[in-house]
Enzyme design. Structure first.
Site, PDB file in Angstrom:
ATOM      1  N   ARG A 101     -11.329   4.905   4.656  1.00  0.00           N
ATOM      2  CA  ARG A 101     -11.388   5.128   3.118  1.00  0.00           C
ATOM      3  C   ARG A 101     -10.908   3.663   2.349  1.00  0.00           C
ATOM      4  O   ARG A 101     -11.673   3.313   1.299  1.00  0.00           O
ATOM      5  CB  ARG A 101     -10.778   6.220   2.413  1.00  0.00           C
ATOM      6  CG  ARG A 101     -11.246   6.627   0.959  1.00  0.00           C
ATOM      7  CD  ARG A 101     -10.622   7.938   0.620  1.00  0.00           C
ATOM      8  NE  ARG A 101      -9.054   7.873   0.517  1.00  0.00           N
ATOM      9  CZ  ARG A 101      -8.317   8.871   0.259  1.00  0.00           C
ATOM     10  NH1 ARG A 101      -8.585   9.945  -0.113  1.00  0.00           N
ATOM     11  NH2 ARG A 101      -6.795   8.660   0.370  1.00  0.00           N
TER      12      ARG A 101
ATOM     13  N   GLU B 144     -10.421  17.445 -10.259  1.00  0.00           N
ATOM     14  CA  GLU B 144      -9.326  17.678  -9.207  1.00  0.00           C
ATOM     15  C   GLU B 144      -8.231  17.614  -9.954  1.00  0.00           C
ATOM     16  O   GLU B 144      -7.808  17.572 -11.157  1.00  0.00           O
ATOM     17  CB  GLU B 144      -9.664  16.584  -8.531  1.00  0.00           C
ATOM     18  CG  GLU B 144      -9.621  15.145  -9.162  1.00  0.00           C
ATOM     19  CD  GLU B 144      -9.907  13.999  -8.347  1.00  0.00           C
ATOM     20  OE1 GLU B 144      -9.907  14.313  -6.941  1.00  0.00           O
ATOM     21  OE2 GLU B 144     -10.555  12.881  -8.798  1.00  0.00           O
TER      22      GLU B 144
ATOM     23  N   LEU C  90     -11.996  12.195  -5.929  1.00  0.00           N
ATOM     24  CA  LEU C  90     -11.829  11.480  -4.535  1.00  0.00           C
ATOM     25  C   LEU C  90     -11.874  12.336  -3.281  1.00  0.00           C
ATOM     26  O   LEU C  90     -11.370  13.468  -3.373  1.00  0.00           O
ATOM     27  CB  LEU C  90     -10.471  10.731  -4.633  1.00  0.00           C
ATOM     28  CG  LEU C  90      -9.835   9.648  -3.729  1.00  0.00           C
ATOM     29  CD1 LEU C  90     -10.694   8.568  -3.379  1.00  0.00           C
ATOM     30  CD2 LEU C  90      -8.320   9.851  -3.546  1.00  0.00           C
TER      31      LEU C  90
ATOM     32  N   LYS D 180     -10.641   4.747  -4.726  1.00  0.00           N
ATOM     33  CA  LYS D 180      -9.198   4.742  -4.855  1.00  0.00           C
ATOM     34  C   LYS D 180      -8.620   3.680  -5.480  1.00  0.00           C
ATOM     35  O   LYS D 180      -8.048   2.740  -4.781  1.00  0.00           O
ATOM     36  CB  LYS D 180      -8.661   5.470  -3.527  1.00  0.00           C
ATOM     37  CG  LYS D 180      -7.295   6.042  -3.598  1.00  0.00           C
ATOM     38  CD  LYS D 180      -6.667   6.496  -2.319  1.00  0.00           C
ATOM     39  CE  LYS D 180      -5.159   6.941  -2.598  1.00  0.00           C
ATOM     40  NZ  LYS D 180      -5.207   8.212  -3.472  1.00  0.00           N
TER      41      LYS D 180
ATOM     42  N   ARG E 160      -7.333 -15.793 -15.763  1.00  0.00           N
ATOM     43  CA  ARG E 160      -7.951 -14.450 -16.394  1.00  0.00           C
ATOM     44  C   ARG E 160      -9.502 -14.532 -16.854  1.00  0.00           C
ATOM     45  O   ARG E 160      -9.712 -15.664 -17.641  1.00  0.00           O
ATOM     46  CB  ARG E 160      -7.218 -14.185 -17.725  1.00  0.00           C
ATOM     47  CG  ARG E 160      -7.456 -12.838 -18.029  1.00  0.00           C
ATOM     48  CD  ARG E 160      -6.652 -12.283 -19.222  1.00  0.00           C
ATOM     49  NE  ARG E 160      -6.716 -10.767 -19.600  1.00  0.00           N
ATOM     50  CZ  ARG E 160      -7.859 -10.538 -20.151  1.00  0.00           C
ATOM     51  NH1 ARG E 160      -8.420 -10.960 -20.855  1.00  0.00           N
ATOM     52  NH2 ARG E 160      -8.059  -8.930 -20.520  1.00  0.00           N
TER      53      ARG E 160
END
Length: 283
Positions: free
Chosen positions: A52, A179, A204, A147, A100
């Site tokens: 994953r 979830e 997820l 994730k 940045r």
């Protein structure tokens, strides 16, 4: 004695662990992570977490900082360095430091950070009592299947729950549960069917979720992967969540309404037994 953590090629005491202020994980939440359980000093279901992790990096065009084999070697060294018998290992990959700019840097040097946490994952007291949850609006972005370390919305949901005197929050979109704040959510209907949301960009695909559903099928439970409403939760025979840190955890109250007899239900308790048995065998 402080923990030993891993930061970009070095095992160092936690107080000496540093990353650049220009790290894109710090500035943009441009990073992904995984959490693996450890029992008896052994990694549990770690291969699924590595697969994953690779998927999350691929979805974000993020180069890997090391091979899966190299990362697993680091995990095992951390377990040894910290004498970790039971708990978890947190692993984070970011795109690394760059001046940045919203655009990805052309040749990023990804950052890799890992640390351990000692925790009772098997004999967790709340396994006996269960947890209470409230339902809150799901305000997260549309790619929850990745994730990422962008976890401010789940943190806000968790704090809403605590302010309401509950343990956690279930997130709701268009009237249906997606979830939990950091776990997958399930209900059990009065006829014994396990119901959980289908896999897609909205949730997820939990590693523990996959293992628990496989165990449920192996033991002939009826499973429906579909949308389920908040109202269905109130009428459910039982409810539970799964995650790498809680395994299978019964939910005994939702929005102040008692679920079942107010204790973790028989399906959740049995699935937890099956999962712990599998984890111990693997350890």
């Amino acid at each position: 004695m402080s923990r030993i953590v891993y930061v970009n090629g070095e095992f160092v005491p936690e107080e000496d662990a540093k990353v650049s202020v220009f790290d894109r994980g710090f500035m943009f939440a441009d990073g992904v992570y995984e959490v693996s359980s450890v029992i008896r000093g052994k990694l549990i279901d770690n291969e699924g977490h590595m697969v994953r992790l690779q998927r999350s990096m691929n979805e974000l065009d993020m180069p890997a900082p090391a091979t899966n084999e190299e990362i697993e070697a680091i995990q095992k060294q951390l377990i040894e360095n910290n004498d970790l018998d039971e708990g978890l290992i947190y692993l984070q990959v970011t795109r690394g430091p760059a001046d940045r700019d919203f655009a990805y840097p052309k040749e990023p040097k990804p950052s890799l950070v890992l640390f351990t946490q000692k925790k009772n994952v098997i004999d967790n007291p709340i396994a006996e009592t269960g947890i209470s949850v409230i339902t809150v609006e799901d305000i997260r972005w549309a790619r929850r299947d990745i994730k990422t370390v962008g976890l401010l919305a789940p943190c806000m949901a968790k704090m809403q729950a605590k302010a309401a005197g509950a343990d956690d929050a279930w997130l709701v979109e268009d009237g249906s549960v997606t979830e939990g704040s950091s776990n997958n959510a399930y209900i059990v209907t009065k006829d014994g069917t396990i119901v959980t949301r289908y896999v897609g960009n909205q949730i997820l695909n939990g590693i523990t979720r996959r293992a628990v559903l496989a165990l449920a099928k192996e033991h002939d439970y009826n499973i429906e992967e579909r949308l389920f409403s908040v109202e269905e939760c109130y009428e459910a025979a039982e409810a539970f969540v799964t995650s790498a840190t809680m395994f299978v955890q019964g939910v005994v109250k939702i929005d102040g309404k008692q679920i079942g007899d107010g204790k973790p239900g028989p399906v959740a308790k049995k699935l937890r037994e099956y999962y712990v048995e599998m984890a111990l065998a693997e350890a």
